[in-house]
Design a protein around this motif. Sequence first.
Motif, PDB file in Angstrom:
ATOM      1  N   THR A   9       0.830  -1.204   0.000  1.00 49.29           N
ATOM      2  CA  THR A   9       0.000   0.000   0.000  1.00 49.29           C
ATOM      3  C   THR A   9       0.864   1.254   0.000  1.00 49.29           C
ATOM      4  O   THR A   9       0.574   2.214  -0.713  1.00 49.29           O
ATOM      5  CB  THR A   9      -0.954   0.002   1.213  1.00 49.29           C
ATOM      6  OG1 THR A   9      -1.776  -1.159   1.134  1.00 49.29           O
ATOM      7  CG2 THR A   9      -1.822   1.240   1.241  1.00 49.29           C
ATOM      8  N   ARG A  13       0.893   4.113  -2.811  1.00 44.07           N
ATOM      9  CA  ARG A  13       0.703   5.512  -2.412  1.00 44.07           C
ATOM     10  C   ARG A  13       1.795   6.386  -3.022  1.00 44.07           C
ATOM     11  O   ARG A  13       1.539   7.448  -3.573  1.00 44.07           O
ATOM     12  CB  ARG A  13       0.724   5.621  -0.882  1.00 44.07           C
ATOM     13  CG  ARG A  13       0.584   7.022  -0.369  1.00 44.07           C
ATOM     14  CD  ARG A  13       0.755   7.070   1.165  1.00 44.07           C
ATOM     15  NE  ARG A  13       0.806   8.444   1.599  1.00 44.07           N
ATOM     16  CZ  ARG A  13       1.908   9.193   1.606  1.00 44.07           C
ATOM     17  NH1 ARG A  13       3.071   8.681   1.227  1.00 44.07           N
ATOM     18  NH2 ARG A  13       1.867  10.446   1.998  1.00 44.07           N
ATOM     19  N   THR A  60      -3.299   9.763   3.028  1.00 47.42           N
ATOM     20  CA  THR A  60      -3.171   8.309   3.032  1.00 47.42           C
ATOM     21  C   THR A  60      -3.480   7.786   1.627  1.00 47.42           C
ATOM     22  O   THR A  60      -3.972   8.524   0.769  1.00 47.42           O
ATOM     23  CB  THR A  60      -4.164   7.666   4.018  1.00 47.42           C
ATOM     24  OG1 THR A  60      -5.498   7.904   3.545  1.00 47.42           O
ATOM     25  CG2 THR A  60      -3.978   8.201   5.433  1.00 47.42           C
ATOM     26  N   TYR A  61      -3.229   6.517   1.426  1.00 49.07           N
ATOM     27  CA  TYR A  61      -3.535   5.887   0.143  1.00 49.07           C
ATOM     28  C   TYR A  61      -5.021   6.048  -0.195  1.00 49.07           C
ATOM     29  O   TYR A  61      -5.374   6.424  -1.315  1.00 49.07           O
ATOM     30  CB  TYR A  61      -3.137   4.409   0.201  1.00 49.07           C
ATOM     31  CG  TYR A  61      -3.566   3.612  -0.998  1.00 49.07           C
ATOM     32  CD1 TYR A  61      -2.955   3.810  -2.239  1.00 49.07           C
ATOM     33  CD2 TYR A  61      -4.568   2.660  -0.899  1.00 49.07           C
ATOM     34  CE1 TYR A  61      -3.346   3.075  -3.345  1.00 49.07           C
ATOM     35  CE2 TYR A  61      -4.951   1.914  -1.992  1.00 49.07           C
ATOM     36  CZ  TYR A  61      -4.345   2.121  -3.216  1.00 49.07           C
ATOM     37  OH  TYR A  61      -4.734   1.397  -4.312  1.00 49.07           O
TER      38      TYR A  61
END
Length: 131
Positions: A9, A13, A60-61
Motif C-alpha cells: 500500500t 501511495r 493516506t492511500y
Amino acid sequence: MAITFLSKTAKKRSLLIDALRILAWEEYKATNKEELKDLEYGGYAIFDAEWKVEDIHDKTYEELLAFAKSLEFSEAELLGIRSKYYANKTTAAAGKSNRTSNGNSNGNGNVSNVNGNAYSQQQEYDVEDVF
C-alpha cells in the motif's frame, strides 16, 4: 541511513503521489509558460519548491484515491500516465545519446528496426517534459 521496506500500500501511495506530481507539473508549466520560459530546466525548481509543501504528501492511500476520483481519474489511469511519462523520458534520453553519437555511425540520425526499415529518432513530445 536506514534500510526500510515499504508495504504494498505504501508503494502504491508513493506511485500515486508521483503520478499526481507529473500531472501538476504539466499543468503548472502550461499555466506559467511565460514566467518559466527562460529559467533553467523550464523552471522546475520553482515548481518543486511549491510541490514539496503541497498537502498531498500528508494524504493516506485511501485519501489519494478519493482525491484522484474527485479529479475524475482512476488509479489505473494515473499509473498509466506515470508509466508513459517515464517511458518518454527514457526514450528522450536514449534519443539524445543517439543524436550525440549519430546513432548508427552513418550520421543521418536514423536507426534501422528489426525489419531493416529506417525510422527517425524525432519524438512528438516536448523534451522539457523530461524534468
